[in-house]
Design a protein around this motif. Structure first.
Motif, mmCIF file in Angstrom:
data_model
loop_
_atom_site.group_PDB
_atom_site.id
_atom_site.type_symbol
_atom_site.label_atom_id
_atom_site.label_comp_id
_atom_site.label_asym_id
_atom_site.label_seq_id
_atom_site.Cartn_x
_atom_site.Cartn_y
_atom_site.Cartn_z
ATOM 1 N N ALA A 83 0.822 -1.213 0.000
ATOM 2 C CA ALA A 83 0.000 0.000 0.000
ATOM 3 C C ALA A 83 0.857 1.265 0.000
ATOM 4 C CB ALA A 83 -0.948 -0.003 1.199
ATOM 5 N N ARG A 84 2.078 1.144 0.455
ATOM 6 C CA ARG A 84 3.005 2.284 0.437
ATOM 7 C C ARG A 84 3.812 2.329 -0.855
ATOM 8 N NH1 ARG A 84 4.711 1.900 6.653
ATOM 9 N NH2 ARG A 84 3.298 3.516 7.403
ATOM 10 N N GLY A 85 3.679 1.308 -1.675
ATOM 11 C CA GLY A 85 4.409 1.282 -2.932
ATOM 12 C C GLY A 85 5.827 0.777 -2.800
ATOM 13 N N THR A 86 6.155 0.129 -1.681
ATOM 14 C CA THR A 86 7.528 -0.358 -1.498
ATOM 15 C C THR A 86 7.738 -1.756 -2.062
ATOM 16 O OG1 THR A 86 7.045 -1.159 0.738
ATOM 17 C CG2 THR A 86 7.907 1.074 0.548
ATOM 18 N N THR A 87 6.662 -2.425 -2.459
ATOM 19 C CA THR A 87 6.775 -3.707 -3.146
ATOM 20 C C THR A 87 5.957 -3.631 -4.436
ATOM 21 O OG1 THR A 87 4.879 -4.699 -1.998
ATOM 22 C CG2 THR A 87 7.045 -5.012 -0.990
ATOM 23 N N ALA A 88 6.362 -4.397 -5.422
ATOM 24 C CA ALA A 88 5.715 -4.338 -6.734
ATOM 25 C C ALA A 88 4.357 -5.032 -6.762
ATOM 26 C CB ALA A 88 6.628 -4.958 -7.788
ATOM 27 N N ALA A 89 4.151 -5.960 -5.858
ATOM 28 C CA ALA A 89 2.893 -6.720 -5.820
ATOM 29 C C ALA A 89 2.578 -7.053 -4.370
ATOM 30 C CB ALA A 89 3.032 -8.012 -6.628
ATOM 31 N N PRO A 90 1.298 -7.302 -4.083
ATOM 32 C CA PRO A 90 0.964 -7.715 -2.710
ATOM 33 C C PRO A 90 1.602 -9.070 -2.400
ATOM 34 C CG PRO A 90 -1.023 -7.572 -4.089
ATOM 35 C CD PRO A 90 0.137 -7.222 -4.944
ATOM 36 N N SER A 91 2.038 -9.230 -1.171
ATOM 37 C CA SER A 91 2.657 -10.503 -0.755
ATOM 38 C C SER A 91 1.604 -11.591 -0.629
ATOM 39 C CB SER A 91 3.352 -10.311 0.599
ATOM 40 O OG SER A 91 2.379 -10.055 1.610
ATOM 41 N N ALA A 92 2.064 -12.828 -0.555
ATOM 42 C CA ALA A 92 1.145 -13.959 -0.340
ATOM 43 C C ALA A 92 0.410 -13.782 0.988
ATOM 44 C CB ALA A 92 1.912 -15.277 -0.370
ATOM 45 N N ALA A 93 1.116 -13.275 2.005
ATOM 46 C CA ALA A 93 0.481 -13.048 3.312
ATOM 47 C C ALA A 93 -0.595 -11.972 3.209
ATOM 48 C CB ALA A 93 1.531 -12.659 4.347
ATOM 49 N N CYS A 94 -0.335 -10.937 2.431
ATOM 50 C CA CYS A 94 -1.329 -9.878 2.227
ATOM 51 C C CYS A 94 -2.579 -10.477 1.577
ATOM 52 C CB CYS A 94 -0.742 -8.777 1.351
ATOM 53 S SG CYS A 94 -1.935 -7.536 0.784
ATOM 54 N N CYS A 95 -2.401 -11.219 0.503
ATOM 55 C CA CYS A 95 -3.550 -11.804 -0.200
ATOM 56 C C CYS A 95 -4.301 -12.799 0.678
ATOM 57 C CB CYS A 95 -3.101 -12.450 -1.506
ATOM 58 S SG CYS A 95 -2.605 -11.219 -2.752
ATOM 59 N N SER A 96 -3.569 -13.540 1.488
ATOM 60 C CA SER A 96 -4.215 -14.457 2.422
ATOM 61 C C SER A 96 -5.062 -13.672 3.423
ATOM 62 C CB SER A 96 -3.155 -15.283 3.152
ATOM 63 O OG SER A 96 -3.749 -16.124 4.107
ATOM 64 N N GLY A 97 -4.549 -12.548 3.891
ATOM 65 C CA GLY A 97 -5.295 -11.698 4.813
ATOM 66 C C GLY A 97 -6.537 -11.107 4.167
ATOM 67 N N VAL A 98 -6.426 -10.687 2.908
ATOM 68 C CA VAL A 98 -7.579 -10.141 2.182
ATOM 69 C C VAL A 98 -8.660 -11.211 2.042
ATOM 70 C CG1 VAL A 98 -8.368 -9.249 -0.056
ATOM 71 C CG2 VAL A 98 -6.254 -8.380 0.958
ATOM 72 N N ARG A 99 -8.242 -12.432 1.690
ATOM 73 C CA ARG A 99 -9.205 -13.542 1.581
ATOM 74 C C ARG A 99 -9.848 -13.842 2.931
ATOM 75 N NH1 ARG A 99 -5.471 -15.172 -2.151
ATOM 76 N NH2 ARG A 99 -4.225 -16.322 -0.659
ATOM 77 N N GLY A 100 -9.035 -13.859 3.980
ATOM 78 C CA GLY A 100 -9.552 -14.132 5.322
ATOM 79 C C GLY A 100 -10.536 -13.084 5.785
ATOM 80 N N LEU A 101 -10.216 -11.819 5.535
ATOM 81 C CA LEU A 101 -11.125 -10.745 5.919
ATOM 82 C C LEU A 101 -12.423 -10.834 5.125
ATOM 83 C CD1 LEU A 101 -11.894 -8.190 7.412
ATOM 84 C CD2 LEU A 101 -10.614 -6.887 5.690
ATOM 85 N N ASN A 102 -12.327 -11.105 3.848
ATOM 86 C CA ASN A 102 -13.523 -11.207 3.017
ATOM 87 C C ASN A 102 -14.427 -12.340 3.520
ATOM 88 O OD1 ASN A 102 -15.009 -10.188 0.759
ATOM 89 N ND2 ASN A 102 -14.425 -12.001 -0.392
ATOM 90 N N GLN A 103 -13.834 -13.435 3.953
ATOM 91 C CA GLN A 103 -14.623 -14.550 4.492
ATOM 92 C C GLN A 103 -15.188 -14.231 5.869
ATOM 93 O OE1 GLN A 103 -11.791 -17.757 4.295
ATOM 94 N NE2 GLN A 103 -12.135 -18.092 2.102
ATOM 95 N N ALA A 104 -14.449 -13.462 6.668
ATOM 96 C CA ALA A 104 -14.884 -13.143 8.031
ATOM 97 C C ALA A 104 -15.992 -12.094 8.054
ATOM 98 C CB ALA A 104 -13.696 -12.654 8.859
ATOM 99 N N ALA A 105 -16.005 -11.215 7.073
ATOM 100 C CA ALA A 105 -16.981 -10.115 7.048
ATOM 101 C C ALA A 105 -18.248 -10.566 6.330
ATOM 102 C CB ALA A 105 -16.372 -8.889 6.379
ATOM 103 N N LYS A 106 -19.030 -11.384 7.004
ATOM 104 C CA LYS A 106 -20.226 -11.968 6.392
ATOM 105 C C LYS A 106 -21.484 -11.137 6.603
ATOM 106 C CE LYS A 106 -18.564 -16.695 6.588
ATOM 107 N NZ LYS A 106 -18.350 -16.922 5.191
ATOM 108 N N THR A 107 -21.558 -10.407 7.693
ATOM 109 C CA THR A 107 -22.769 -9.654 7.999
ATOM 110 C C THR A 107 -22.579 -8.181 7.611
ATOM 111 O OG1 THR A 107 -22.080 -9.025 10.230
ATOM 112 C CG2 THR A 107 -23.205 -11.167 9.984
ATOM 113 N N THR A 108 -23.677 -7.478 7.477
ATOM 114 C CA THR A 108 -23.599 -6.046 7.165
ATOM 115 C C THR A 108 -22.804 -5.293 8.227
ATOM 116 O OG1 THR A 108 -25.601 -6.056 5.835
ATOM 117 C CG2 THR A 108 -24.956 -3.943 6.796
ATOM 118 N N PRO A 109 -23.058 -5.513 9.540
ATOM 119 C CA PRO A 109 -22.234 -4.803 10.537
ATOM 120 C C PRO A 109 -20.742 -5.126 10.415
ATOM 121 C CG PRO A 109 -24.203 -5.685 11.577
ATOM 122 C CD PRO A 109 -24.152 -6.249 10.184
ATOM 123 N N ASP A 110 -20.403 -6.382 10.120
ATOM 124 C CA ASP A 110 -18.991 -6.740 9.947
ATOM 125 C C ASP A 110 -18.396 -6.035 8.733
ATOM 126 O OD1 ASP A 110 -18.939 -8.363 12.184
ATOM 127 O OD2 ASP A 110 -19.066 -10.243 11.062
#
Length: 124
Positions: free
Chosen positions: A44-71
């Motif tokens: 997000a700061r532009g210090t790497t050319a692509a998101p890391s595997a850990a970043c993408c894993s976190g994005v997937r995890g958050l997307n799965q965790a945020a199931k309800t409108t309040p979440d």
């Protein structure tokens, strides 16, 4: 040259460590969101050319965790406030992280999105 973490990022990570609770029936917290996405900060700061595997894993995890409108609203508001509070974050880069990770997020990631309205009409 060693990279150092900014004081704000360190404070956020400390907050996450103190606020993280097991994910039972409890609602998603901003601390949970930061935990999922903290590995995306270098990209997000532009210090790497692509998101890391850990970043993408976190994005997937958050997307799965945020199931309800309040979440989803919590995640949206937390992302907006975190992006605004961390120095060097590029909002245009942040908005593209889900697509770069192959994750479809049902609402825009943007500083101008109204989290109280935009995310409530979407479902997973």
């Amino acid at each position: 040259m060693a990279r150092s973490i900014s004081p704000i990022a360190a404070a956020l990570l400390l907050l996450v460590a103190l606020a993280a609770v097991p994910r039972g029936e409890a609602a998603l917290t901003c601390g949970n969101v930061v935990t999922f996405l903290s590995s995306c900060i270098p990209y997000a700061r532009g210090t790497t050319a692509a998101p890391s595997a850990a970043c993408c894993s976190g994005v997937r995890g958050l997307n799965q965790a945020a199931k309800t409108t309040p979440d989803r609203q919590t995640a949206c508001n937390c992302i907006k406030s975190t992006v605004a509070s961390l120095s060097g974050i590029k909002p245009a880069v942040v908005s593209g992280v889900p697509a770069k990770c192959g994750v479809s997020v049902p609402y825009p990631i943007s500083a101008s999105v109204d989290c109280s309205k935009s995310v409530s009409s979407f479902t997973h």
